[in-house]
Design a protein around this motif. Structure first.
Motif, PDB file in Angstrom:
ATOM      1  N   HIS A  98       0.490   3.556  -5.066  1.00 38.81           N
ATOM      2  CA  HIS A  98      -0.743   4.327  -5.226  1.00 38.81           C
ATOM      3  C   HIS A  98      -1.635   3.674  -6.279  1.00 38.81           C
ATOM      4  O   HIS A  98      -1.160   3.127  -7.272  1.00 38.81           O
ATOM      5  CB  HIS A  98      -0.405   5.760  -5.640  1.00 38.81           C
ATOM      6  N   ARG A  99      -2.962   3.750  -6.066  1.00 39.68           N
ATOM      7  CA  ARG A  99      -3.897   3.088  -6.960  1.00 39.68           C
ATOM      8  C   ARG A  99      -3.871   3.697  -8.365  1.00 39.68           C
ATOM      9  O   ARG A  99      -4.252   3.033  -9.334  1.00 39.68           O
ATOM     10  CB  ARG A  99      -5.309   3.148  -6.401  1.00 39.68           C
ATOM     11  N   ASP A 100      -3.425   4.940  -8.510  1.00 38.63           N
ATOM     12  CA  ASP A 100      -3.368   5.558  -9.831  1.00 38.63           C
ATOM     13  C   ASP A 100      -2.247   4.982 -10.689  1.00 38.63           C
ATOM     14  O   ASP A 100      -2.257   5.172 -11.912  1.00 38.63           O
ATOM     15  CB  ASP A 100      -3.174   7.072  -9.703  1.00 38.63           C
ATOM     16  N   HIS A 125       0.835  -1.200   0.000  1.00 37.37           N
ATOM     17  CA  HIS A 125       0.000   0.000   0.000  1.00 37.37           C
ATOM     18  C   HIS A 125       0.873   1.254   0.000  1.00 37.37           C
ATOM     19  O   HIS A 125       2.016   1.250   0.454  1.00 37.37           O
ATOM     20  CB  HIS A 125      -0.910  -0.023   1.224  1.00 37.37           C
ATOM     21  N   GLY A 140     -10.213   1.864 -13.091  1.00 31.19           N
ATOM     22  CA  GLY A 140      -9.167   1.865 -12.082  1.00 31.19           C
ATOM     23  C   GLY A 140      -9.209   0.720 -11.100  1.00 31.19           C
ATOM     24  O   GLY A 140      -8.506   0.748 -10.086  1.00 31.19           O
ATOM     25  N   VAL A 141      -9.997  -0.323 -11.366  1.00 34.44           N
ATOM     26  CA  VAL A 141     -10.132  -1.469 -10.467  1.00 34.44           C
ATOM     27  C   VAL A 141      -9.877  -2.739 -11.267  1.00 34.44           C
ATOM     28  O   VAL A 141     -10.375  -2.890 -12.392  1.00 34.44           O
ATOM     29  CB  VAL A 141     -11.529  -1.519  -9.817  1.00 34.44           C
ATOM     30  N   ASN A 146     -10.595  -0.850   1.754  1.00 37.15           N
ATOM     31  CA  ASN A 146     -10.354  -0.645   0.323  1.00 37.15           C
ATOM     32  C   ASN A 146      -8.923  -0.189   0.051  1.00 37.15           C
ATOM     33  O   ASN A 146      -8.673   0.639  -0.830  1.00 37.15           O
ATOM     34  CB  ASN A 146     -11.353   0.373  -0.251  1.00 37.15           C
ATOM     35  N   GLU A 158      -5.118  -5.926  -3.245  1.00 34.72           N
ATOM     36  CA  GLU A 158      -5.006  -5.938  -4.700  1.00 34.72           C
ATOM     37  C   GLU A 158      -3.582  -6.244  -5.141  1.00 34.72           C
ATOM     38  O   GLU A 158      -3.368  -7.006  -6.090  1.00 34.72           O
ATOM     39  CB  GLU A 158      -5.461  -4.596  -5.271  1.00 34.72           C
ATOM     40  N   HIS A 159      -2.587  -5.692  -4.457  1.00 36.34           N
ATOM     41  CA  HIS A 159      -1.198  -5.971  -4.830  1.00 36.34           C
ATOM     42  C   HIS A 159      -0.858  -7.444  -4.635  1.00 36.34           C
ATOM     43  O   HIS A 159      -0.159  -8.041  -5.463  1.00 36.34           O
ATOM     44  CB  HIS A 159      -0.255  -5.100  -3.998  1.00 36.34           C
ATOM     45  N   GLN A 178      -4.697  -0.970  -0.863  1.00 37.81           N
ATOM     46  CA  GLN A 178      -4.030  -1.621  -1.980  1.00 37.81           C
ATOM     47  C   GLN A 178      -3.280  -2.885  -1.588  1.00 37.81           C
ATOM     48  O   GLN A 178      -2.713  -3.553  -2.451  1.00 37.81           O
ATOM     49  CB  GLN A 178      -3.048  -0.637  -2.620  1.00 37.81           C
ATOM     50  N   ILE A 228      -1.286   1.609 -10.736  1.00 39.28           N
ATOM     51  CA  ILE A 228      -1.366   0.155 -10.761  1.00 39.28           C
ATOM     52  C   ILE A 228      -0.783  -0.423 -12.053  1.00 39.28           C
ATOM     53  O   ILE A 228      -0.128  -1.474 -12.020  1.00 39.28           O
ATOM     54  CB  ILE A 228      -2.818  -0.301 -10.546  1.00 39.28           C
ATOM     55  N   ARG A 232      -8.985  -4.719 -16.254  1.00 37.99           N
ATOM     56  CA  ARG A 232      -9.300  -3.650 -15.313  1.00 37.99           C
ATOM     57  C   ARG A 232     -10.393  -2.761 -15.889  1.00 37.99           C
ATOM     58  O   ARG A 232     -10.509  -2.606 -17.108  1.00 37.99           O
ATOM     59  CB  ARG A 232      -8.050  -2.806 -15.012  1.00 37.99           C
TER      60      ARG A 232
END
Length: 724
Positions: A378-380, A298, A704-705, A413, A418-419, A415, A382, A701
């Motif tokens: 950061h999620r931006d 994260h 962004g998910v 929610n 997801e990572h 990261q 990915i 994706r």
């Protein structure tokens, strides 16, 4: 009847009101039935509207001569005109109210109340029409669900179609599961993420829905030479005969067969390995095995700080450079970011305090030569993280242990989940979990155990094996338990290894060096020794030699290898060749700089990588899938370091809870396994799972998910149906 676009808007029902194709008899009958169920029969609705209109005319002044007369009541059988009459009458009532108010100087209180009641009635009618349209559209997508139940779900969620559809799909899935198991009295079990056995099954096999994630991973076969075991077939076409990607894709679309240039089964069976002809460089036999290590986690978990401090303790960062970083960080009021600047070299990364691109460093331990890949959190960013994870053999997952920060990164929610899942689907199995910032919770054993229990349960469900997980308590900023063991009096309850010891103990990864060359380009730059076109990246398969010609895909042009540089810690060593698993720099000549990019792949000239636009894939959807996948859904497809816009052409089949496949499903919901046909907007370089697994993995994706991951089964497009 025209199908309504899944991207629904409430105003779409009345945009083309006069279109005869839109309001045909079937649609009008269903709409009239919905209104009748809401307000009663059509005669009652019209009688009520006519009575209110007469009362208003009696109490107000007569309308002007140019006003339209009152519309007559419709016949009992003319149900198709109820909607239009109600809208016209509401509009007419509003106009009359405005004119009467202009003529009357002192309107009575009774007239104002009647006008308010009329406006409320019009709003209720309009909202009822909008709700009816939503019910009608959801009826098209949900087979077997009563319209009354759909209406109840919409009203419960305030008209939100996504929330209502998710609730109805969950109910349908629970009912199917209960019927399949024969236990009507017990509630359905909680859904678990579906895990594809990416290392085992081929085209004719797929992961069982009833198989546990740990068992699916354990049953996966080790990396093997699938091409050599396949039966012999016709060799792949020569590079000169390979057509353009668009012409091949068009041929595949028309016939429903493989795209031009795509090898058939056993296409690499006749490839002769170069390993027997290689002459070892001096001292190569005593070299340490190479290990590609990617650091994930994260944002603000302390990844760059931890690894920067590790490099400093291993003497790969000089005291002079470290003093410079500390001084520059204090100027920007970021004194704690000094160690992070060892890896974050760009100015925008240092100003923002966030890793944007994948940082690459090289260092050595006692038994390993390590290529360090620092991925952004950061999620931006990915997509950059996926590019870094695709190059890794093992990973370090950094999680913060401080109170509130772990919950934010893991539960709310963040990261971390997801990572971890993305790394697993990129082929990483060995995972070192560095529980960072333990000094902020005073090295509490209870806090460490709490973090370990939460992560272990999730990672086992995500496809990792228990023996492949190592948990290490550390402090990246203080540099505790990074290289040396914990000092006395600090976390005496922990007796395990440090981070550097865990890296040094990682087992060597199998290298498919006896396959055709596959090197994914991760970076392009200029050097004095290798020339203006120098590319770097990980060699996924095969051997690359100095002086030979290689094919650059998807441009499909030949280039000559000018030189090869290996990284051995602080030194850059020229080499005559490099094998699979190494991360090297390669200089190219005889090619334009516009013919090579970050999505390019260096491959064998006689056995090039397939360049396609159509393929069949097996995917597993994730919890992040908010709206079910339909035919025509647009997604962002990621494979290795490339990404492309793609569309799901057809849903071929979906795995049911009982283990059977249902052909031609209408949609795919979250936590399901399915086979789909995908078309990319631009041609991509990709392999079949049977031919070469690492280059067959894909990630999908949306907004962004990450919604799905899977593998390519074959290169073909669905057959087109004949038009009537």
């Amino acid at each position: 009847m025209r199908r309504i676009n899944p991207t629904y808007d409430a105003d779409d029902l009345y945009d083309d009101y006069d279109d005869e194709d839109y309001y045909d008899e079937e649609y009008e009958a269903q709409e009239a039935a919905m209104l009748a169920a809401q307000y009663g029969s059509s005669q009652d609705l019209n009688a009520q509207q006519q009575q209110q209109q007469q009362q208003q005319q009696q109490q107000q002044a007569p309308p002007p001569p140019d006003a339209f007369p009152a519309a007559p009541a419709p016949a009992p059988g003319a149900q198709s005109f109820i909607i239009s009459n109600s809208k016209k009458q509401n509009k007419k009532g509003k106009n009359k109210g405005k004119k009467s108010n202009a003529n009357a100087q002192h309107p009575s209180q009774q007239q104002q109340q009647q006008q308010q009641q009329q406006q409320q009635h019009g709003q209720q009618g309009q909202s009822a029409m909008d709700l009816t349209g939503k019910v009608f559209q959801m009826t098209e997508l949900l087979d077997g669900v009563p319209q009354a139940r759909i209406r109840e779900a919409l009203q419960a969620h305030g008209g939100n179609m996504d929330a209502a559809m998710s609730q109805l799909l969950d109910e349908a899935h629970a009912n199917n599961t209960t019927k399949g198991t024969g236990t009507d009295s017990k509630p359905a079990a909680a859904s678990k993420p579906v895990v594809l056995s990416l290392g085992g099954a081929g085209k004719g096999e797929s992961s069982s829905a009833s198989q546990t994630p740990a068992a699916a991973v354990a049953s996966a076969a080790p990396q093997a030479n699938a091409a050599s075991a396949a039966p012999e077939a016709a060799p792949a076409p020569k590079p000169k005969a390979a057509p353009s990607s668009r012409s091949g894709a068009g041929a595949g679309a028309g016939a429903g067969t493989a795209s031009a240039g795509a090898p058939g089964p056993g296409a690499y069976a006749k490839f002769v390995s170069k390993l027997d002809k290689l002459k070892l460089d001096p001292g190569e036999a005593d070299e340490k095995p190479n290990l590609n290590l990617v650091v994930i986690g994260h944002v603000d978990a302390g990844k760059s700080t931890l690894m920067g401090h590790l490099l400093y303790k291993l003497k790969y960062v000089s005291q002079r450079d470290m003093h410079k970083f500390e001084k520059e960080a204090k100027v920007l009021n970021k004194g704690s970011f000094a160690f992070a600047w060892v890896l974050d070299e760009h100015e925008d990364e240092r100003e923002r305090g966030v890793t944007v691109d994948v940082g690459v460093k090289y260092f050595e331990t006692e038994h390993r030569c390590v290529t360090l890949l620092d991925a952004p959190g950061h999620r931006d960013f990915i997509p950059n993280m996926i590019s870094g994870a695709a190059q890794g053999d093992v990973a370090i997952l950094v999680v913060p242990a401080s109170t509130g920060e772990f919950e934010s990164s893991f539960q709310h929610n963040g990261q971390t989940k997801e990572h971890a899942i993305l790394a697993r689907y990129c082929g990483i199995r060995k995972l070192v979990i560095a529980v960072n910032k333990m000094d902020m919770c005073e090295w509490s054993q209870d806090r460490f155990n709490e973090v370990v229990e939460s992560l272990r349960a999730f990672l086992l469900q995500g496809g990792y094996a228990a023996e492949d997980l190592i948990f290490v308590p550390v402090s990246g900023l203080a540099g505790v338990n990074l290289v040396d063991p914990l000092p006395a009096g600090v976390a005496d309850w922990y007796k395990g290894p440090s981070v550097a010891q865990c890296i040094d103990a990682m087992p060597p990864v199998a290298r498919p060096a006896n396959k055709p060359l596959r090197m994914v380009v991760a970076d392009i730059f200029k050097t004095i020794l290798l020339g203006p076109i120098t590319v770097s990246g990980k060699i996924e398969a095969g051997v690359i030699k100095e002086g030979e010609s290689v094919m650059v895909a998807p441009s499909m042009v030949l280039a000559k290898v000018k030189g090869i540089h290996r990284h051995r810690g602080k030194e850059i060593v020229p080499a005559k060749y490099a094998r699979a698993g190494e991360n090297v720099d390669v200089g190219l000549q005889g090619i334009e700089d516009t013919m090579v990019g970050l999505t390019s792949v260096l491959c064998e000239a006689k056995f090039p990588i397939p360049v396609v636009q159509y393929f069949e894939a097996e995917i597993a959807t994730f919890d992040g899938l908010a709206v079910p996948l339909l035919n025509g859904t647009q997604v962002q497809l990621h494979t290795q370091s490339s990404q492309a816009v793609a569309h799901i052409l057809k849903l071929a089949s979906v795995r049911q809870p009982d283990g059977k496949d249902k052909a031609n499903p209408r949609f795919i919901r979250k936590n399901q396994t399915a086979r789909v046909f995908i078309q990319t907007q631009d041609s991509i370089c990709i392999e079949r799972h049977d031919d070469f697994r690492p280059l067959s993995r894909i990630l999908l994706r949306q907004n962004g998910v990450t919604v799905a991951a899977g593998r390519v089964l074959d290169f073909k497009s669905p057959k087109k149906k004949k038009l009537r």
